[in-house]
Design a protein around this motif. Structure first.
Motif, PDB file in Angstrom:
ATOM      1  N   ALA A   1       0.825  -1.207   0.000  1.00 61.49           N
ATOM      2  CA  ALA A   1       0.000   0.000   0.000  1.00 61.49           C
ATOM      3  C   ALA A   1       0.860   1.259   0.000  1.00 61.49           C
ATOM      4  O   ALA A   1       0.563   2.234  -0.696  1.00 61.49           O
ATOM      5  CB  ALA A   1      -0.923  -0.010   1.215  1.00 61.49           C
ATOM      6  N   LEU A   2       1.933   1.225   0.768  1.00 55.98           N
ATOM      7  CA  LEU A   2       2.832   2.378   0.852  1.00 55.98           C
ATOM      8  C   LEU A   2       3.398   2.729  -0.520  1.00 55.98           C
ATOM      9  O   LEU A   2       3.451   3.902  -0.912  1.00 55.98           O
ATOM     10  CB  LEU A   2       3.969   2.075   1.828  1.00 55.98           C
ATOM     11  CG  LEU A   2       4.960   3.204   2.102  1.00 55.98           C
ATOM     12  CD1 LEU A   2       4.318   4.277   2.962  1.00 55.98           C
ATOM     13  CD2 LEU A   2       6.208   2.667   2.797  1.00 55.98           C
ATOM     14  N   ASN A   3       3.827   1.725  -1.272  1.00 56.04           N
ATOM     15  CA  ASN A   3       4.424   1.990  -2.575  1.00 56.04           C
ATOM     16  C   ASN A   3       3.411   2.401  -3.624  1.00 56.04           C
ATOM     17  O   ASN A   3       3.774   2.996  -4.639  1.00 56.04           O
ATOM     18  CB  ASN A   3       5.229   0.770  -3.030  1.00 56.04           C
ATOM     19  CG  ASN A   3       6.580   0.704  -2.349  1.00 56.04           C
ATOM     20  OD1 ASN A   3       7.528   1.332  -2.781  1.00 56.04           O
ATOM     21  ND2 ASN A   3       6.656  -0.034  -1.253  1.00 56.04           N
ATOM     22  N   PHE A   4       2.147   2.109  -3.385  1.00 52.94           N
ATOM     23  CA  PHE A   4       1.113   2.625  -4.270  1.00 52.94           C
ATOM     24  C   PHE A   4       0.843   4.101  -3.985  1.00 52.94           C
ATOM     25  O   PHE A   4       0.175   4.768  -4.770  1.00 52.94           O
ATOM     26  CB  PHE A   4      -0.169   1.798  -4.147  1.00 52.94           C
ATOM     27  CG  PHE A   4      -0.221   0.656  -5.116  1.00 52.94           C
ATOM     28  CD1 PHE A   4      -0.868   0.792  -6.338  1.00 52.94           C
ATOM     29  CD2 PHE A   4       0.417  -0.548  -4.838  1.00 52.94           C
ATOM     30  CE1 PHE A   4      -0.897  -0.255  -7.250  1.00 52.94           C
ATOM     31  CE2 PHE A   4       0.397  -1.595  -5.744  1.00 52.94           C
ATOM     32  CZ  PHE A   4      -0.260  -1.453  -6.950  1.00 52.94           C
ATOM     33  N   MET A   5       1.351   4.609  -2.858  1.00 57.33           N
ATOM     34  CA  MET A   5       1.371   6.057  -2.618  1.00 57.33           C
ATOM     35  C   MET A   5       2.638   6.665  -3.207  1.00 57.33           C
ATOM     36  O   MET A   5       2.607   7.694  -3.874  1.00 57.33           O
ATOM     37  CB  MET A   5       1.332   6.356  -1.117  1.00 57.33           C
ATOM     38  CG  MET A   5      -0.003   6.176  -0.448  1.00 57.33           C
ATOM     39  SD  MET A   5       0.048   6.839   1.243  1.00 57.33           S
ATOM     40  CE  MET A   5       0.889   5.500   2.098  1.00 57.33           C
ATOM     41  N   VAL A   6       3.773   6.027  -2.936  1.00 54.28           N
ATOM     42  CA  VAL A   6       5.073   6.605  -3.249  1.00 54.28           C
ATOM     43  C   VAL A   6       5.302   6.749  -4.752  1.00 54.28           C
ATOM     44  O   VAL A   6       5.685   7.827  -5.238  1.00 54.28           O
ATOM     45  CB  VAL A   6       6.207   5.752  -2.641  1.00 54.28           C
ATOM     46  CG1 VAL A   6       7.565   6.288  -3.059  1.00 54.28           C
ATOM     47  CG2 VAL A   6       6.084   5.715  -1.126  1.00 54.28           C
ATOM     48  N   ALA A   7       5.091   5.676  -5.509  1.00 54.92           N
ATOM     49  CA  ALA A   7       5.410   5.697  -6.941  1.00 54.92           C
ATOM     50  C   ALA A   7       4.663   6.795  -7.705  1.00 54.92           C
ATOM     51  O   ALA A   7       5.281   7.562  -8.454  1.00 54.92           O
ATOM     52  CB  ALA A   7       5.139   4.318  -7.549  1.00 54.92           C
ATOM     53  N   PRO A   8       3.345   6.931  -7.536  1.00 55.09           N
ATOM     54  CA  PRO A   8       2.658   8.023  -8.242  1.00 55.09           C
ATOM     55  C   PRO A   8       3.020   9.404  -7.705  1.00 55.09           C
ATOM     56  O   PRO A   8       3.050  10.370  -8.470  1.00 55.09           O
ATOM     57  CB  PRO A   8       1.167   7.719  -7.992  1.00 55.09           C
ATOM     58  CG  PRO A   8       1.114   6.299  -7.564  1.00 55.09           C
ATOM     59  CD  PRO A   8       2.394   6.058  -6.838  1.00 55.09           C
ATOM     60  N   MET A   9       3.317   9.511  -6.406  1.00 55.85           N
ATOM     61  CA  MET A   9       3.582  10.827  -5.827  1.00 55.85           C
ATOM     62  C   MET A   9       4.885  11.424  -6.327  1.00 55.85           C
ATOM     63  O   MET A   9       4.986  12.637  -6.535  1.00 55.85           O
ATOM     64  CB  MET A   9       3.587  10.747  -4.296  1.00 55.85           C
ATOM     65  CG  MET A   9       3.597  12.111  -3.617  1.00 55.85           C
ATOM     66  SD  MET A   9       3.562  12.005  -1.810  1.00 55.85           S
ATOM     67  CE  MET A   9       1.912  11.377  -1.540  1.00 55.85           C
ATOM     68  N   VAL A  10       5.915  10.584  -6.525  1.00 54.21           N
ATOM     69  CA  VAL A  10       7.180  11.092  -7.063  1.00 54.21           C
ATOM     70  C   VAL A  10       6.956  11.747  -8.420  1.00 54.21           C
ATOM     71  O   VAL A  10       7.603  12.750  -8.764  1.00 54.21           O
ATOM     72  CB  VAL A  10       8.207   9.951  -7.192  1.00 54.21           C
ATOM     73  CG1 VAL A  10       9.456  10.422  -7.916  1.00 54.21           C
ATOM     74  CG2 VAL A  10       8.583   9.419  -5.814  1.00 54.21           C
ATOM     75  N   ALA A  11       5.988  11.214  -9.186  1.00 56.08           N
ATOM     76  CA  ALA A  11       5.703  11.756 -10.519  1.00 56.08           C
ATOM     77  C   ALA A  11       5.073  13.136 -10.466  1.00 56.08           C
ATOM     78  O   ALA A  11       4.983  13.813 -11.505  1.00 56.08           O
ATOM     79  CB  ALA A  11       4.795  10.801 -11.287  1.00 56.08           C
TER      80      ALA A  11
END
Length: 413
Positions: A119-129
């Motif tokens: 779940a955390l990485n489903f926040m992180v990956a789009p947010m960096v973009a």
């Protein structure tokens, strides 16, 4: 198709609030609450279990990060392509952390923690973009807001509060899980990403067929002669991360079992994170403008990692309050400079400017990998040679990381 551009008035606050909201709770739970709960459930095997959780977390994080990025790139909605995944990831992360607080055995806790990693990485990956939404001439400013301020607040600001809940760590999982969701939701609302439903028809356009071949695979990453500086930056990030997280991942046990702080454990952790927070924020505000004025980038990033090596050496040599303060000063200065400028250095050495998002994603994945493997390496040397050896690991990896950064050629100084 026109590129989506969002004004800095909306983007910059979100790039500070967003990463702080997911990273802060994660750092607190990973470095304080999770070790405390593991110790409560199975104290004799706590060091090995922390390493196990880190190894499994690395695997789940690496896979979910790539999947989340790919899904986000192919999403069409009235809320844009990033927002749905960030909000959904934040909600699932909150539920997973509430679930972790209710666990009374290691298998259940491991499952809850792995769900949280995904779940955390489903926040992180789009947010960096989100950095790509910045106006063309202000991408460095956006990168500094994300890395210099948002990451600094996340890495250090929350541990000050987290230490207060150390004796009530189950409640801490709940509080910080809820905070992560609310914080990321606020950031998404501030960005207010425009709808991209008009892009969906492009998916129906005829696609040029690409035949599978070794050449196709080999072009994903350029050869060393082309991507040398990028690979050095990536290696430097991995080594810097291991050097840093080898200590922070076991900071609770270092305080109790190595420095024997006893009743002063909580206040010592608060002291370290308080000093690092102040220095991190100062570097976030001033490192970027000063680097722009003096036209330096490689040197502050390279020496920031060497400062971490010095910090580890100081804490090993001076095992008292003075050593803790000096450690916090060097580590705070090092991490502050690093968070403020390393994303910009990476942008400068990307080998293919047509695939900026891809290479940024791989580079940021280095942070996840280093957080995961650092406790494994540290846990191994602690088991073999005791807590003293972990400072040697931190010193060696941080020093090599700095040397790699200083070896970059395309950025002169």
């Amino acid at each position: 198709m026109n590129k989506v551009t969002i004004s800095l008035k909306r983007l910059l606050p979100a790039l500070v609030i967003g990463p702080a909201s997911w990273l802060g709770p994660y750092v607190v739970m990973n470095s304080l609450f999770l070790p405390a709960l593991i110790q409560k459930i199975d104290a004799p095997n706590k060091v090995q279990l922390v390493a196990l959780f880190s190894t499994m977390g690395m695997i789940f994080a690496a896979i979910s990060n790539m999947v989340a990025g790919a899904l986000s790139d192919r999403t069409w909605s009235r809320f844009g392509k990033r927002a749905p995944w960030i909000v959904g990831g934040g909600f699932c992360f909150m539920l997973a952390m509430i679930g972790a607080s209710l666990c009374y055995n290691i298998p259940a806790l491991l499952i809850a923690w792995m769900v949280g990693q995904v779940a955390l990485n489903f926040m992180v990956a789009p947010m960096v973009a989100w950095i790509d939404f910045a106006p063309e001439d202000y991408r460095a400013t956006a990168s500094s807001a994300y890395g210099g301020l948002g990451m600094a607040l996340g890495n250090n600001g929350f541990n000050v509060v987290g230490a207060l809940l150390l004796s009530q760590f189950r409640l801490g999982f709940v509080v910080f899980g809820i905070f992560a969701f609310i914080g990321t939701l606020i950031a998404v609302l501030i960005v207010h990403e425009p709808a991209n439903l008009d892009e969906e028809h492009l998916e129906k356009a005829p696609k040029k067929k690409h035949h599978f071949s070794w050449h196709t695979i080999s072009t994903v990453f350029p050869r060393w002669s082309i991507g040398r500086d990028y690979y050095l930056a990536l290696i430097g990030k991995l080594f810097q991360g291991v050097g840093n997280f080898a200590i922070t991942g076991y900071i609770l046990y270092i305080m109790t079992d190595f420095l024997h702080r006893g009743s002063q454990t909580q206040s010592s952790i608060q002291l370290i994170n308080g000093i690092m927070l102040v220095l991190g924020i100062l570097m976030g505000f001033f490192a970027g403008p000063v680097a722009d004025k003096l036209k330096v980038l490689k040197f502050p990033v390279g020496f920031s990692t060497i400062f971490l090596a010095i910090a580890a050496l100081v804490l090993f040599l001076f095992r008292n309050t003075t050593g803790i303060i000096i450690y916090a000063l060097f580590a705070g200065l090092g991490m502050g400079l690093w968070n403020a400028l390393d994303n910009l250095l990476n942008l400068e050495v990307i080998p293919d400017q047509n695939r900026v998002a891809f290479f940024l994603g791989v580079y940021n994945l280095g942070n996840t990998i280093s957080q995961a493997i650092a406790p494994v390496i540290a846990g191994t040397v602690i088991s073999l040679w005791g807590y003293s050896a972990v400072f040697g690991v931190a010193f060696f990896f941080s020093l090599i990381g700095g040397i790699c950064m200083l070896s970059i050629r395309s950025v002169k100084k």
